[in-house]
Scaffold this motif. Structure first.
Motif, PDB file in Angstrom:
ATOM      1  N   GLU A  16     -41.123  15.886 -15.288  1.00 24.88           N
ATOM      2  CA  GLU A  16     -42.343  15.200 -14.846  1.00 24.88           C
ATOM      3  C   GLU A  16     -43.556  16.114 -14.970  1.00 24.88           C
ATOM      4  N   ALA A  32     -46.859  15.379 -17.292  1.00 24.88           N
ATOM      5  CA  ALA A  32     -48.265  15.466 -16.867  1.00 24.88           C
ATOM      6  C   ALA A  32     -49.125  16.140 -17.926  1.00 24.88           C
ATOM      7  N   GLN A  33     -48.471  16.880 -18.828  1.00 24.36           N
ATOM      8  CA  GLN A  33     -49.185  17.535 -19.928  1.00 24.36           C
ATOM      9  C   GLN A  33     -48.873  16.864 -21.267  1.00 24.36           C
ATOM     10  N   ARG A  53     -44.893  17.221  -7.516  1.00 20.96           N
ATOM     11  CA  ARG A  53     -45.716  16.111  -8.002  1.00 20.96           C
ATOM     12  C   ARG A  53     -44.901  14.922  -8.515  1.00 20.96           C
ATOM     13  N   ASP A  80     -47.603  22.013 -10.467  1.00 19.85           N
ATOM     14  CA  ASP A  80     -46.941  20.706 -10.354  1.00 19.85           C
ATOM     15  C   ASP A  80     -45.539  20.845  -9.766  1.00 19.85           C
TER      16      ASP A  80
END
Length: 183
Positions: free
Chosen positions: A83, A87-88, A132, A127
């Motif tokens: 995850e 996010a990137q 996150r 993160d």
């Protein structure tokens, strides 16, 4: 997280919720509930890659998390790392890299995947520290359990649970059948 009112709704692929590759209008939809630390999921990964190549625009694939923490202590951490990579914009790169290697035996091996992908390490670490991705992961675990999933990997093809406990031939046969039905 997306609302659902039935098991069928829980099996609808949602681009805003799921990690998805493939043709959005494909008639064959495959969902895997998987664990990045699972040796059988690693074997399944090779089958999935071949299947996606073979069926091209005729199949759409979604990966959902089902980390088996009681069996593999790094399972949830590996899902959280995926995850953080997502996010990137690198979920699928992380997915492929971690499955193309032996299952991780340490946190360092998981973090090494992020390094190999060239992720922003500070952001990745932030993160991970904030956990996150945990909300999505736990939601997907709950969906899996509602659907009767008890182990990983678990595959659904066009809403049908496919038994891969003995081998992956049944998965291949179900996909071929679904593709034949639509083609």
């Amino acid at each position: 997280m997306p609302p659902h009112t039935s098991h069928r709704g829980a099996l609808d692929i949602d681009e805003s919720f799921d990690h998805v590759i493939g043709n959005p209008s494909a008639k064959v939809e495959m969902i895997e509930f998987g664990d990045f630390t699972c040796p059988i999921c690693r074997q399944a990964h090779a089958v999935v890659k071949t299947t996606l190549q073979q069926f091209g625009d005729n199949i759409r694939f979604a990966f959902r998390h089902f980390p088996m923490n009681t069996l593999r202590p790094l399972a949830e951490q590996a899902a959280e790392a995926a995850e953080a990579a997502a996010a990137q914009g690198k979920f699928w790169a992380f997915h492929d890299l971690i499955f193309d290697r032996p299952p991780p035996r340490s946190t360092d091996e998981i973090v090494d995947c992020a390094r190999q992908l060239g992720l922003d390490q500070a952001r990745f670490e932030q993160d991970m520290a904030s956990r996150r991705g945990l909300t999505r992961i736990r939601y997907q675990i709950n969906l899996a359990q509602e659907l009767g999933v008890r182990t990983s990997p678990a595959f659904f093809v066009n809403g049908r649970l496919v038994d891969v406990s003995s081998n992956f031939l049944e998965l291949r046969d179900v996909i071929h059948g679904a593709a034949g039905e639509v083609g």
